[in-house]
Design an enzyme around this catalytic site. Sequence first.
Site, PDB file in Angstrom:
ATOM      1  N   THR A   1       0.830  -1.207   0.000  1.00 25.42           N
ATOM      2  CA  THR A   1       0.000   0.000   0.000  1.00 25.42           C
ATOM      3  C   THR A   1       0.866   1.259   0.000  1.00 25.42           C
ATOM      4  O   THR A   1       0.406   2.303  -0.440  1.00 25.42           O
ATOM      5  CB  THR A   1      -0.907   0.023   1.249  1.00 25.42           C
ATOM      6  OG1 THR A   1      -0.112  -0.379   2.370  1.00 25.42           O
ATOM      7  CG2 THR A   1      -2.087  -0.925   1.105  1.00 25.42           C
TER       8      THR A   1
ATOM      9  N   GLU B   1      18.013   3.287  -1.509  1.00 26.69           N
ATOM     10  CA  GLU B   1      17.491   1.969  -1.901  1.00 26.69           C
ATOM     11  C   GLU B   1      16.940   1.990  -3.333  1.00 26.69           C
ATOM     12  O   GLU B   1      17.193   1.098  -4.129  1.00 26.69           O
ATOM     13  CB  GLU B   1      16.404   1.541  -0.904  1.00 26.69           C
ATOM     14  CG  GLU B   1      15.779   0.217  -1.222  1.00 26.69           C
ATOM     15  CD  GLU B   1      15.789  -0.765  -0.064  1.00 26.69           C
ATOM     16  OE1 GLU B   1      16.171  -0.396   1.060  1.00 26.69           O
ATOM     17  OE2 GLU B   1      15.405  -1.914  -0.308  1.00 26.69           O
TER      18      GLU B   1
ATOM     19  N   ASP C   1       9.606   0.895   5.212  1.00 28.08           N
ATOM     20  CA  ASP C   1      10.635   0.293   6.064  1.00 28.08           C
ATOM     21  C   ASP C   1      11.545   1.355   6.683  1.00 28.08           C
ATOM     22  O   ASP C   1      11.808   1.346   7.891  1.00 28.08           O
ATOM     23  CB  ASP C   1      11.478  -0.693   5.248  1.00 28.08           C
ATOM     24  CG  ASP C   1      10.626  -1.656   4.456  1.00 28.08           C
ATOM     25  OD1 ASP C   1       9.452  -1.840   4.819  1.00 28.08           O
ATOM     26  OD2 ASP C   1      11.118  -2.212   3.464  1.00 28.08           O
TER      27      ASP C   1
END
Length: 364
Positions: free
Chosen positions: A19, A143, A155
């Site tokens: 999501t 990332e 995260d």
Amino acid sequence: MPVLVASAPGRVNLIGEHTDYNGGLCLPLALPQRTTISLVPRTDRALSLSSAQEEGVWEGRAEDRPDGWAAYVAGVVQALRDDGHDVPGFEASIDSEVPVGAGLSSSAALECSVATALAALLGLDLDDRAVRRELAEACIRAENDYVGAPTGGMDQTVAMLARAGHALLLDFADGSATPVELPLEEAGLVLLVIDTRVSHALTDGSYGNRRSESADAARALGVQSLADADPRRIDALDDPMLRRRARHVVTENLRVLQAVGAIGDRSWDALAAVLDASHVSMRDDFEISCRELDLAVETARASGALGARMTGGGFGGSAIALVPRAVVPDVQESVTKAFADACLDHPAYLVATPGEAARIESVS
Ligand code: GLA
């Protein structure tokens, strides 16, 4: 030269999967397992990196774009420099309790530990939430742009902003992060993480496919973010695969709200039912589960868990189960036996008590 020691947690997502990059809601919590970095600055721009979990030392510069675990460190250096920070070279040794490839965000823990140590070195105020958000954003760019994993921001955001004893309600529509008290212990419950030992990678294409399918579904529905789609219009989508993908995202977003409501009411059976529904949606509509995750979830449910679901990016990694404390040994024994009977590797277990965000451990 100072020695800076910083640490950042792994995370487990209670609910709200795939999501984040769809402009929706999720409800992760920081794990007690952490990655710790000990960093000594240098007078030049060279990096010398070692890890207790990896062989050898990586030496080079951020511009060299290393592969593997060193890329997460060099990527954060690069992202902070792109933000205008004068980041020097350093020697760093890393040690981690967060299992790699288990869907528990070992990469975000590594990135955020690096960002936190460097923030202290640069004199940034880690008590300022705006600084923590800026660091989370730098880690997300490391990332996405440097390592090349097309992940959302859940995260890194929870690793930088988590609060002990709480899950964190993240809303990727308005950028808010709201702590939600999670008093599982006083309810006699344990959030058990079952690591299937099926290694998942966010760079292998499967995760990215779901991201592009979500974008296709949003386009077909004429919305900017899939989480905003009108549930009644989804059934009218021609492509059955896009229909399933959209249905998962929209219903998962609602389930996050239901979960927050259930936690607020201390209605643990209701929370468990939402976890179960989330798993079915990921298995059948988003199609990111696998045989091992389904087996872990079904066996946990059958042996006393109130509810269970796979967690994280999918295609391997971990499941979570909400388990009355007294039956935790039974659940572990049953899942281990089911895996052995199916000739699968021995699963690993951890207990997810909501831990603290990234922090400085010491400066000497
Ligand atoms: C991975 C990604 C997150 C998120 C989850 C799925 O953990 O890193 O950004 O998309 O998968 O919810």
